[in-house]
Scaffold this motif. Structure first.
Motif, PDB file in Angstrom:
ATOM      1  N   CYS A   1       0.854  -1.237   0.048  1.00 54.72           N
ATOM      2  CA  CYS A   1      -0.119  -0.053  -0.313  1.00 54.72           C
ATOM      3  C   CYS A   1       0.727   1.239  -0.107  1.00 54.72           C
ATOM      4  O   CYS A   1       0.244   2.296   0.105  1.00 54.72           O
ATOM      5  N   GLY A   2       2.192   1.148  -0.142  1.00 57.67           N
ATOM      6  CA  GLY A   2       3.093   2.279  -0.100  1.00 57.67           C
ATOM      7  C   GLY A   2       3.549   2.729   1.181  1.00 57.67           C
ATOM      8  O   GLY A   2       4.124   3.981   1.422  1.00 57.67           O
ATOM      9  N   SER A   3       3.483   2.032   2.318  1.00 62.45           N
ATOM     10  CA  SER A   3       3.876   2.148   3.725  1.00 62.45           C
ATOM     11  C   SER A   3       3.552   3.478   4.168  1.00 62.45           C
ATOM     12  O   SER A   3       4.059   4.558   4.681  1.00 62.45           O
ATOM     13  N   PRO A   4       1.937   3.438   4.252  1.00 62.90           N
ATOM     14  CA  PRO A   4       1.354   4.685   4.845  1.00 62.90           C
ATOM     15  C   PRO A   4       1.902   4.638   6.382  1.00 62.90           C
ATOM     16  O   PRO A   4       1.950   3.803   7.028  1.00 62.90           O
ATOM     17  N   ALA A   5       1.915   5.975   6.883  1.00 60.56           N
ATOM     18  CA  ALA A   5       1.966   6.343   8.266  1.00 60.56           C
ATOM     19  C   ALA A   5       0.760   5.965   9.143  1.00 60.56           C
ATOM     20  O   ALA A   5      -0.241   6.203   8.557  1.00 60.56           O
ATOM     21  N   GLY A   6       1.020   5.888  10.271  1.00 60.64           N
ATOM     22  CA  GLY A   6      -0.243   5.631  11.291  1.00 60.64           C
ATOM     23  C   GLY A   6      -1.143   4.549  11.241  1.00 60.64           C
ATOM     24  O   GLY A   6      -0.301   3.598  10.495  1.00 60.64           O
ATOM     25  N   THR A   7      -2.077   4.469  11.547  1.00 60.29           N
ATOM     26  CA  THR A   7      -2.955   3.455  11.514  1.00 60.29           C
ATOM     27  C   THR A   7      -4.510   3.754  10.657  1.00 60.29           C
ATOM     28  O   THR A   7      -5.394   2.744  10.760  1.00 60.29           O
ATOM     29  N   ASP A   8      -4.596   5.154  10.205  1.00 57.37           N
ATOM     30  CA  ASP A   8      -5.852   5.193   9.745  1.00 57.37           C
ATOM     31  C   ASP A   8      -6.207   4.301   8.246  1.00 57.37           C
ATOM     32  O   ASP A   8      -7.230   3.876   7.947  1.00 57.37           O
ATOM     33  N   TRP A   9      -5.179   3.782   7.670  1.00 54.01           N
ATOM     34  CA  TRP A   9      -5.062   3.092   6.355  1.00 54.01           C
ATOM     35  C   TRP A   9      -5.578   1.809   6.867  1.00 54.01           C
ATOM     36  O   TRP A   9      -6.129   1.164   5.815  1.00 54.01           O
ATOM     37  N   LEU A  10      -5.458   1.334   7.956  1.00 50.73           N
ATOM     38  CA  LEU A  10      -6.160  -0.008   8.160  1.00 50.73           C
ATOM     39  C   LEU A  10      -7.512  -0.095   8.037  1.00 50.73           C
ATOM     40  O   LEU A  10      -8.071  -1.185   7.875  1.00 50.73           O
ATOM     41  N   ARG A  11      -8.270   0.906   8.287  1.00 52.85           N
ATOM     42  CA  ARG A  11      -9.553   1.147   8.315  1.00 52.85           C
ATOM     43  C   ARG A  11     -10.061   1.561   7.119  1.00 52.85           C
ATOM     44  O   ARG A  11     -11.609   1.774   6.591  1.00 52.85           O
ATOM     45  N   GLN A  12      -9.223   1.921   5.919  1.00 49.71           N
ATOM     46  CA  GLN A  12      -9.778   2.436   4.630  1.00 49.71           C
ATOM     47  C   GLN A  12      -9.597   1.201   3.633  1.00 49.71           C
ATOM     48  O   GLN A  12      -8.857   0.211   3.604  1.00 49.71           O
ATOM     49  N   PRO A  13     -10.489   1.464   2.589  1.00 49.84           N
ATOM     50  CA  PRO A  13     -10.329   0.316   1.550  1.00 49.84           C
ATOM     51  C   PRO A  13      -8.854   0.502   0.682  1.00 49.84           C
ATOM     52  O   PRO A  13      -8.540   1.597   0.642  1.00 49.84           O
ATOM     53  N   GLN A  14      -8.327  -0.795   0.468  1.00 55.68           N
ATOM     54  CA  GLN A  14      -7.006  -0.736   0.000  1.00 55.68           C
ATOM     55  C   GLN A  14      -7.279  -1.521  -1.475  1.00 55.68           C
ATOM     56  O   GLN A  14      -7.932  -2.506  -1.390  1.00 55.68           O
ATOM     57  N   THR A  15      -6.129  -1.136  -2.487  1.00 54.73           N
ATOM     58  CA  THR A  15      -6.203  -1.974  -3.787  1.00 54.73           C
ATOM     59  C   THR A  15      -5.722  -3.279  -3.410  1.00 54.73           C
ATOM     60  O   THR A  15      -6.258  -4.269  -4.154  1.00 54.73           O
ATOM     61  N   PRO A  16      -4.632  -3.554  -3.071  1.00 50.03           N
ATOM     62  CA  PRO A  16      -3.796  -4.767  -3.226  1.00 50.03           C
ATOM     63  C   PRO A  16      -4.685  -6.035  -2.570  1.00 50.03           C
ATOM     64  O   PRO A  16      -5.320  -5.965  -1.610  1.00 50.03           O
ATOM     65  N   LEU A  17      -4.680  -7.020  -3.473  1.00 51.37           N
ATOM     66  CA  LEU A  17      -5.212  -8.283  -3.205  1.00 51.37           C
ATOM     67  C   LEU A  17      -4.303  -9.389  -3.262  1.00 51.37           C
ATOM     68  O   LEU A  17      -3.477  -9.399  -4.317  1.00 51.37           O
ATOM     69  N   LEU A  18      -4.156 -10.409  -2.365  1.00 54.84           N
ATOM     70  CA  LEU A  18      -3.227 -11.395  -2.451  1.00 54.84           C
ATOM     71  C   LEU A  18      -3.817 -12.905  -2.656  1.00 54.84           C
ATOM     72  O   LEU A  18      -4.638 -12.993  -1.861  1.00 54.84           O
ATOM     73  N   VAL A  19      -3.421 -13.859  -3.746  1.00 56.51           N
ATOM     74  CA  VAL A  19      -3.723 -15.053  -3.597  1.00 56.51           C
ATOM     75  C   VAL A  19      -2.959 -15.820  -2.404  1.00 56.51           C
ATOM     76  O   VAL A  19      -1.639 -15.376  -2.409  1.00 56.51           O
ATOM     77  N   MET A  20      -3.751 -16.310  -1.547  1.00 56.26           N
ATOM     78  CA  MET A  20      -2.993 -17.078  -0.554  1.00 56.26           C
ATOM     79  C   MET A  20      -3.332 -18.523  -0.556  1.00 56.26           C
ATOM     80  O   MET A  20      -4.756 -18.978  -0.255  1.00 56.26           O
ATOM     81  N   THR A  21      -2.690 -19.528  -1.082  1.00 57.19           N
ATOM     82  CA  THR A  21      -2.944 -20.891  -1.517  1.00 57.19           C
ATOM     83  C   THR A  21      -1.999 -21.686  -0.650  1.00 57.19           C
ATOM     84  O   THR A  21      -0.824 -21.239  -0.249  1.00 57.19           O
TER      85      THR A  21
END
Length: 770
Positions: free
Chosen positions: A309-329
């Protein structure tokens, strides 16, 4: 006072509560639970007992709490004392997803654990996966090699601290650390997290070590990376799970509601099947109407997403929609057990992974991700693993210590002591040598961990399953009785055990197949079950399986058998382009290598192929899942097709499906045909069960077997039966498929032992077919 909990921060909680109320005494882990000695006024002790249950820690579950008078010791304060030994009556606590307190510390630049991959406290982190023995103390876990630094030791020793007696406690100074290894196996210098993120961003595949094993990870939004992972893992269409930062980040690919969001955010952090949305990335869940999604459950997962997500500061980003999605198999080669060891990962996953993000905290117990079906409000389990294992179930009655070794597919094992059943996590399919070794290893581990010495062993009726051979050898080596249990009887008994049912029930068992006592292949059975006894009241019409086991992986063979039974065998070569089509017709004409089976699973396969939906299973239940998905798509738009009832009944009351199958074979719209089949089958099964319920004067019905993973079938049939005044039970604590078989086997063996004791007939030294 004794409560049966361990590994959840319960002792620190007791200490602080006692100090708050001015009580004196001690609290200790013991093999039988948590033992508390408390002194104070009668009113304070009563309040203490009430608050123990009302304010218990989030990970705790007090199953029993017993209070007994004790002689006063006139202690000067309250303290936590060393663990005590004894006969074990508790299991280890499951692993838990990182808690909010730790998460905020993780991204607090002023905290000493800022961006530390192994942050945890008494309310979260690894438990079961790192435990070597009970009671749960640090020296009995894989954290024993990490000596606490002075700062961590101060937290560990401070009753007011959130990490008071948190066994996995660690920090960057004294705890585990990350490393990165290239796909060639060479260790890499530099920041491991940076190396992993760069590879993911470049469309590569990274093997990431988690709590219970490895994941293979790639960018879910990169179709080239997803296709590469499929090709390397030899997994052409089986769906992948996708991880997003938070529920808001997943709403573009799946449909969420409040119930699903809450389930995703639970401490076990499972993979949750949810209805797909329009923007599901290409190649994630081909042909299906749903997708498995999950949220991060380890600090390392959050750190990966933080970088992406670009290493955002703080914790507000944790509650916001973010683009990255990861396959976890699952980090394994298809069919093999989940990889847990660093060197094993580099060796076995070489050629699949382009890099390896490792750490040096050992995983002692393998645990795949748990999988939950979020397509219905009941949220039934599909696979029980990380966060939910080990499962402890109280049986309706006590019995001898029993080892039940499960079936062939979706293997689990079950150990009992008294009226407590301990069911292992998912082990795997026993057509793989690694999974067979895992069954043996898990038997040794759980018997040692729980301190249980089995007095009897029980297996499936089929003599050629690896689990059955293992049980025979185990019984001989330990000179204990061996019992064999019919597969579908065990399916029904499993639900009876977890739902605490002792009275007689009707059991409808629908699955792939299992061996009957008549040496025939069963799979669509209506049973009367009571204790260790059952009787077969009826079954679905038998269908030929040309080529035997090959029909399980090639649904077109079952479809060909349907056409042949309908007198339309001449259509086989024209309808199916497979090279063996002509040969299969000849086999059906001659009755050569065409065993008959009442399997509901093969019926679903046949219908999927007749409708042109799936002719070859790329994985178990591929055709059945695609058939359900096709029906879902139709039902969401139009509802159930309006059609006359097409299932007939014989004079003896058995269902007859020829008219329905004739209609299916002539259907040109596969989604309409899939919806029609589900609706007609639900109606037919409900009429069959209701009629037998009235004949047998039994108003309780148990639904069991892997076909009830189909939520259209499960919900539709449940509603129909309930409307007729029938009480319906289905699996809730365990999956309805073969993963629940071991519990059913143990339940039946307990009932048999009680009967033998009542009859004063010795059971040692011989086998019985139950």
């Amino acid at each position: 006072m004794r409560g049966q909990v361990q590994g959840v921060g319960f002792r620190p909680f007791v200490y602080n509560l006692a100090c708050r109320l001015g009580l004196t005494g001690t609290v200790a882990n013991s093999a039988s639970g948590v033992e508390i000695f408390a002194e104070g006024s009668a009113s304070d002790l009563l309040l203490f007992q009430q608050l123990l249950e009302q304010e218990q820690p989030p990970m705790s579950l007090i199953e029993t709490l017993q209070a007994e008078p004790a002689a006063p010791q006139r202690l000067s304060g309250f303290s936590i004392v060393a663990s005590r030994q004894g006969d074990l009556q508790v299991a280890a606590t499951p692993d838990a997803a990182v808690c909010q307190d730790c998460l905020y510390e993780l991204f607090d630049a002023g905290d000493r654990r800022y961006l530390y991959s192994f942050i945890n406290c008494t309310n979260c982190g690894p438990r079961y996966s790192i435990i070597r023995a009970l009671p749960y103390d640090r020296h009995q876990t894989t954290m024993s090699e990490f000596n606490l630094c002075s700062a961590c030791n101060a937290e560990y020793s401070d009753p007011s601290d959130r990490r008071f007696h948190a066994q996995p406690n660690a920090c960057p100074v004294c705890g585990p650390h990350l490393s990165f290894v290239a796909g060639t196996g060479e260790p890499q210098q530099g920041d491991p997290l940076t190396a992993a993120v760069e590879q993911i961003q470049q469309g590569m595949i990274v093997a990431v070590k988690g709590i219970g094993g490895f994941h293979l990870v790639c960018d879910a939004r990169n179709p080239v990376a997803v296709a590469r992972l499929r090709q390397r893992k030899s997994r052409p269409v089986k769906p992948f799970a996708v991880m997003g930062l938070n529920p808001q980040s997943l709403t573009s690919i799946v449909s969420l509601n409040v119930t699903r969001e809450q389930r995703l955010q639970a401490q076990d952090a499972p993979v949750l099947l949810c209805p797909s949305a329009d923007k599901l990335p290409e190649g994630i869940a081909p042909g299906l109407a749903w997708c498995g999604v999950m949220l991060p459950h380890t600090p390392l997962h959050y750190l990966l997403l933080h970088r992406l997500c670009g290493s955002p500061a703080g914790t507000d980003w944790l509650r916001q929609p973010q683009t990255p999605l990861l396959v976890m198999t699952s980090g394994n080669r298809s069919g093999n057990p989940l990889v847990t060891d660093n060197q094993q990962a580099v060796t076995q996953l070489q050629g699949i992974a382009d890099g390896f993000l490792l750490h040096n905290r050992d995983i002692h117990i393998r645990c795949d991700d748990s999988v939950v079906n979020g397509l219905s409000d009941q949220m039934p389990l599909i696979r029980r693993g990380r966060g939910l294992a080990p499962q402890v179930i109280r049986l309706p009655q006590s019995g001898p210590a029993t080892l039940a070794v499960g079936a062939f597919f979706k293997n689990t094992l079950c150990l009992t002591q008294g009226n407590r059943a301990y069911v292992s996590q998912y082990i795997g399919d026993l057509d793989n040598p690694g999974c067979c070794q895992s069954l043996a290893q898990m038997t040794g581990h759980l018997t040692s961990l729980l301190g249980i010495k089995p007095e009897q062993v029980v297996c499936d009726l089929h003599p050629d399953f690896y689990s059955s051979r293992f049980a025979r050898e185990y019984a001989q080596q330990n000179d204990i009785p061996l019992h064999r249990v019919q597969h579908h009887h065990a399916h029904i008994a499993s639900v009876m055990a977890e739902q605490n049912i002792s009275e007689a029930v009707l059991g409808l068992a629908l699955d792939g197949l299992g061996l009957g006592p008549d040496q025939q292949l069963w799979g669509g059975e209506l049973l009367r079950v009571e204790g260790h006894r059952y009787s077969r009241l009826g079954h679905l019409p038998r269908l030929a399986l040309p080529g035997g086991d090959r029909a399980s992986s090639e649904p077109w063979r079952s479809a060909a058998a349907v056409l042949h039974r309908l007198g339309r065998g001449d259509e086989i070569s024209a309808r199916f382009s497979q090279p063996a089509a002509t040969t299969v017709k000849q086999m059906l004409d001659q009755g050569f290598n065409c065993p008959q089976s009442s399997s509901a699973g093969r019926l679903f396969d046949a219908v999927a192929s007749l409708l042109g939906i799936c002719h070859r299973n790329s994985f178990e239940a591929d055709a059945a899942m695609q058939l359900e998905a096709s029906a879902c798509r139709y039902l969401q738009r139009f509802g159930h097709p309006q059609q006359d009832f097409l299932i007939d009944f014989s004079e003896s009351g058995q269902p007859m499906l020829n008219r329905l199958l004739q209609c299916i074979a002539d259907t040109e719209d596969p989604e309409w045909g899939a919806a029609l089949f589900h609706g007609q089958l639900i109606e037919g099964l409900s009429r069959w069960v209701i009629a037998q319920s009235r004949i047998m004067n039994i108003s309780s019905v148990v639904l069991g077997g892997g076909c009830f993973l189909n939520q259209i079938l499960l919900q539709g049939l449940t509603e129909k039966l309930q409307q007729a005044g029938i009480t319906v039970y289905s699996a809730a604590k365990l999956p309805c498929n073969d993963a629940g078989i071991s519990l059913g086997q143990a339940q039946i063996a307990h009932a048999l032992a009680r009967q033998n004791n009542n009859d004063k007939q010795p059971v040692k030294g011989f086998s019985q077919c139950v």
